[in-house]
Design an enzyme around this catalytic site. Structure first.
Site, short mmCIF file in Angstrom:
data_model
loop_
_atom_site.label_atom_id
_atom_site.label_comp_id
_atom_site.label_asym_id
_atom_site.label_seq_id
_atom_site.Cartn_x
_atom_site.Cartn_y
_atom_site.Cartn_z
N ASP A 24 30.54 56.36 45.84
CA ASP A 24 29.95 55.36 44.53
C ASP A 24 28.73 56.47 44.28
O ASP A 24 27.67 55.74 43.78
CB ASP A 24 29.25 54.19 45.10
CG ASP A 24 28.47 54.32 46.47
OD1 ASP A 24 28.43 55.33 47.28
OD2 ASP A 24 27.54 53.38 46.55
N LYS A 136 28.10 46.35 46.78
CA LYS A 136 26.87 47.04 47.41
C LYS A 136 25.97 47.31 46.73
O LYS A 136 25.89 47.34 45.46
CB LYS A 136 27.62 48.33 48.01
CG LYS A 136 26.42 48.90 49.10
CD LYS A 136 26.63 50.53 48.99
CE LYS A 136 25.66 51.11 48.02
NZ LYS A 136 25.41 52.40 48.01
N GLU A 178 22.46 46.37 51.92
CA GLU A 178 22.06 47.77 52.64
C GLU A 178 20.72 47.91 52.29
O GLU A 178 19.93 48.45 51.56
CB GLU A 178 22.70 48.77 51.70
CG GLU A 178 22.41 50.15 52.33
CD GLU A 178 23.08 51.50 51.62
OE1 GLU A 178 22.72 52.65 51.85
OE2 GLU A 178 23.88 51.10 50.62
N LYS A 220 24.76 47.04 56.12
CA LYS A 220 24.91 48.50 55.77
C LYS A 220 23.28 48.89 56.31
O LYS A 220 22.76 49.39 55.18
CB LYS A 220 25.43 48.82 54.81
CG LYS A 220 25.59 50.58 54.67
CD LYS A 220 25.85 51.07 53.38
CE LYS A 220 26.06 52.52 53.43
NZ LYS A 220 26.88 52.94 52.36
N GLY A 292 29.08 58.34 53.27
CA GLY A 292 29.27 59.08 51.95
C GLY A 292 29.33 60.68 52.23
O GLY A 292 30.42 61.18 52.59
#
Length: 340
Positions: A24, A136, A178, A220, A292
């Site tokens: 993302d 997210k 997150e 997260k 990521g």
């Protein structure tokens, strides 16, 4: 909201051996990644790169969900298959990043707060229609050795995360919450543990106040780790113990899974730390990953923007995912890096 569906999606994302691929990256971030391999960041180059990730043969064995960027959610494969459908057809749940970035918190020097709540209800409805089943939102918690973050800075981010999570569940999307305590700076692991605990306590208090269903969300967080500039870097076992101690004290057992961010760690360190935590035995929640850069760095290095490198790039991704799948069961060993 459909409680059973939220629970089902949350549990599927963190099923045995599985975690999340965070794909993302915003426009400026993906440009930096492409600059590092001297590839121009265009809509087509970004689309092709994400297609390489999503079509790696067997990725569904260790990836339960993929976080997409707004542009990517609307793109399709070369064969014309929309990416959300391509992923769903492989048993991978499509998700979407919905925050609009962290900005300076007015009158609180050093603190940041994430923006993007305005119009979020309408955007979530559209994203669900486009195929997303989870979302997210990242809160950025700056940290120094003594004064940052402020109590109000923590509270402002916790409140925004909870409003976002409630809107997600109202729209039928599983929220990934997150709150990232950054690993920049010279603070030690003890300071990171203290701040991370304060942040998580505030976040779950706000989530509860907003009536967010814990069973239908994922957390997260950062791992509890010393700042990059700290003279004493904690060992793998110390990081694992401090992180789990902090989480056990602050995260309700009702939460199905914790999907750690890598936060600037090397791919190997992120996997090693995840493995050490899972090797310590069952926890109240699944202990997984939402990486990521720690999954993609080897892919970019292998790809270099060249079509004749696609197979090598996909092999690099599958290897990284396989190693993290092993770490999910505490079966990873650093020696496997050389063998791979």
């Amino acid at each position: 909201m459909n409680i059973d569906e939220l629970k089902s999606v949350a549990n599927a994302i963190v099923a045995e051996q599985k975690g999340v691929l965070a794909a993302d990256e915003s426009g400026p971030t993906i440009k930096k990644r492409f600059d590092s391999i001297q590839v121009e960041s265009t809509e087509e180059s970004r689309r092709r790169y994400r297609e390489i990730l999503f079509t790696a043969d067997g990725i569904e064995r260790t990836v339960g969900g993929v976080i997409l960027y707004d542009e990517t959610l609307r793109q399709s494969s070369r064969d014309g298959i929309p990416f959300p459908r391509l992923l769903a057809d492989r048993g991978i749940i499509p998700g979407i990043k919905v925050d609009q970035g962290a900005k300076a918190l007015a009158l609180y020097p050093g603190d940041k707060v994430t923006e993007g709540l305005d119009g979020l209800r309408e955007r979530l409805a559209e994203y669900r229609q486009l195929g997303a089943r989870f979302a997210k939102w990242r809160a950025v918690i700056e940290i120094d050795e003594r004064e940052i973050p402020s109590t109000f800075g923590i509270r402002a981010n916790a409140h925004a995360l909870a409003r976002y999570a409630a809107l997600c569940q109202e729209a039928g999307l599983v929220p990934i919450v997150e709150p990232e305590v950054l690993m920049d700076g010279a603070h030690g692991i003890e300071r990171c543990e203290t701040v991370t605990a304060q942040v998580l306590q505030a976040v779950f208090a706000e989530l509860d106040a907003h009536r967010v269903l814990f069973e239908g969300m994922l957390l997260k967080p950062n791992m509890v780790i010393a700042g990059k500039k700290c003279l004493r870097q904690a060992g793998v076992q110390e990081v694992a113990e401090a992180t789990l101690r902090c989480l056990r004290r602050t995260v309700p057992a009702a939460v199905p899974g914790i999907v750690f961010l890598s936060g600037g760690q090397s791919a190997e360190d992120a996997t090693d730390h995840l493995n050490a935590m899972n090797a310590m035995g069952p926890q109240p929640w699944e202990v997984s990953f939402s990486y990521g850069r720690a999954l993609q760095a080897p892919v970019l290095a292998a790809w270099q923007g060249q079509e004749n490198n696609v197979a090598a790039a996909q092999t690099a991704l599958l290897n990284r995912c396989h190693l993290n799948g092993l770490a999910r069961a505490g079966k990873y060993d650093r020696a496997m890096e050389g063998a791979a």
